[in-house]
Scaffold this active site. Structure first.
Site, PDB file in Angstrom:
ATOM      1  N   ASP A  56      10.619 -35.040 100.998  1.00 37.43           N
ATOM      2  CA  ASP A  56       9.999 -35.158  99.833  1.00 37.43           C
ATOM      3  C   ASP A  56       9.277 -34.192  99.253  1.00 37.43           C
ATOM      4  O   ASP A  56       8.210 -33.723  99.607  1.00 37.43           O
ATOM      5  CB  ASP A  56       9.161 -36.563  99.630  1.00 37.43           C
ATOM      6  CG  ASP A  56       8.778 -36.973  98.213  1.00 37.43           C
ATOM      7  OD1 ASP A  56       9.400 -36.382  97.210  1.00 37.43           O
ATOM      8  OD2 ASP A  56       7.859 -37.851  98.417  1.00 37.43           O
ATOM      9  N   ASP A 274      11.952 -32.472  92.428  1.00 32.80           N
ATOM     10  CA  ASP A 274      11.536 -33.485  93.351  1.00 32.80           C
ATOM     11  C   ASP A 274      12.843 -33.932  94.142  1.00 32.80           C
ATOM     12  O   ASP A 274      13.608 -34.902  93.746  1.00 32.80           O
ATOM     13  CB  ASP A 274      10.839 -34.543  92.537  1.00 32.80           C
ATOM     14  CG  ASP A 274      10.130 -35.756  93.396  1.00 32.80           C
ATOM     15  OD1 ASP A 274      10.410 -35.542  94.891  1.00 32.80           O
ATOM     16  OD2 ASP A 274       9.908 -36.741  93.223  1.00 32.80           O
TER      17      ASP A 274
END
Length: 392
Positions: A56, A274
């Protein structure tokens, strides 16, 4: 003006630790594609034990779920551990000691939240080892997992951390570039791979530290854009003075609208890169303009657009540092997130683009739909993002 990737940007670091020990300066790790391109995971060693964790770039903390954790639903009612859908639970403790009077609590953008304890453990990924790294073990969770991964590795800047002593954030993440003025120019790179492309058994792609991943890319094709300091959350003013997310300013969005190609210059709206978000979240005007070209018109279910799975998505590109990066139509229909109409038996797929104003997101996000189409270099030492088109 676009700039090429510099050949000397090859020094990697994994963040603040007591000794910052590394066994080498470059390494790559093959990624695992989970749930048909909805998320990607990597194998790491956590305290000497191999585990799979989600990667992440939109958060900062690294954590594992601990054996015997408490699973709860969205309103805090106890449910079974199986309902949280974690992979194997970590049956261990902090090998290098617990941090007293410090706790971990985080809420992600989709509403999932976790609490736990902080401590130290050795972490290894891609053959690069950091000793006595600050990490979390989760003992309470509202989570809708994949039944494969045991936790998450956060790769964003440390100002986004959710480790607290009282109300004071005080911990660094796995990649903590601001702590390393003397270690050269740390960087890592991502190449997410489309599942339908399995040449050389690389489905899932790679993460690389200190250089480029072993995928097809033209090193001379990279362009660069600054990683910006940006205030997203009013309750976390530290992100207004330090970098937090990998935030960039795109030049424009280029898309088909009623058979014409439109260039929408939204340079006043920054976006974050992201890997922990599946979709592309666009400014409302861009989303409305693009979605209007689907034929037949999409249907909206719970704020998300769907189209028949046999639909060819209209053209879409994102212009960054003077270069338009094309988004393949193969990535704009997500069959694993669809449904079959009970009245017409038509199979619908989730469209890979959504409106920032339609759901929980409040700013544009370039998620995995974008990242599957580029090789992305997170050049932390130079405070730059670098992109080249991913060649399939």
């Amino acid at each position: 003006m676009a700039a090429c990737l510099s050949a000397d940007l090859v020094t990697a670091t994994l963040g603040r630790s007591s000794s910052a020990a590394r066994i080498k300066d470059f390494g790559s790790e093959r990624l695992r594609d989970l749930e048909v391109e909805l998320e990607w995971a990597a194998k790491i060693s956590f305290g000497g034990e191999d585990v799979l964790v989600t990667l992440d770039t939109g958060s900062s903390d690294t954590w594992l779920v601990q054996t015997g954790f408490q699973c709860i639903d969205v309103i805090g009612v106890n449910i079974t551990e199986a309902d949280c859908h974690f992979g194997p639970q970590y049956n261990g403790t902090f090998k290098k000691g617990e941090i007293k009077n410090e706790n971990f609590r985080i809420r992600y953008g989709d509403g999932e939240f976790l609490t736990g304890n902080m401590g130290y453990s050795d972490i290894t990924i891609a053959g690069i080892k950091v000793t006595k790294q600050e990490v979390a073990l989760v003992n309470k969770a509202y989570w809708t997992g994949d039944s494969i991964t045991s936790g998450l590795m956060g790769l964003a800047y440390s100002s986004l951390t959710n480790a607290f002593a009282g109300n004071d954030p005080s911990i660094d993440n796995v990649i903590s570039p601001e702590q390393f003025p003397g270690l050269g120019k740390p960087l890592f790179s991502l190449a997410l791979q489309r599942s339908a492309n399995t040449n050389n058994n690389v489905a899932g792609g790679y993460i690389a530290f200190g250089g480029l991943p072993p995928v097809s890319v033209d090193p001379a094709a990279f362009v660069s854009t600054p990683i910006l300091v940006h205030q997203f959350y009013e309750y976390r003013p530290i992100t207004a003075i330090n970098r937090g997310f990998y935030t960039i300013a795109p030049d424009a969005y280029v898309y088909e609208n009623k058979k014409a190609v439109v260039t929408n210059h939204a340079t006043n709206i920054d976006a974050i890169v992201d890997s922990g978000t599946t979709l592309l979240y666009f400014p409302t005007a861009v989303y409305n303009g693009y979605i209007a070209s689907f034929d037949p018109a999409p249907i909206i279910v719970d704020g998300y657009p769907y189209c028949p799975c046999n639909t060819t998505a209209p053209y879409l590109g994102i212009k960054i540092a003077g270069t338009v990066f094309n988004i393949s139509s193969a990535d704009l229909n997500l069959p694993d997130s669809g449904f079959t109409s009970s009245t017409t038996a038509v199979e619908y797929c989730l469209i890979g683009v959504n409106d920032v104003g339609a759901g929980i997101e409040t700013f544009p996000i370039f998620g995995d739909v974008f990242l599957k189409n580029v090789v992305a270099v997170f050049d932390i030492g130079a405070s730059m993002m670098r992109f080249a088109q991913h060649i399939y």
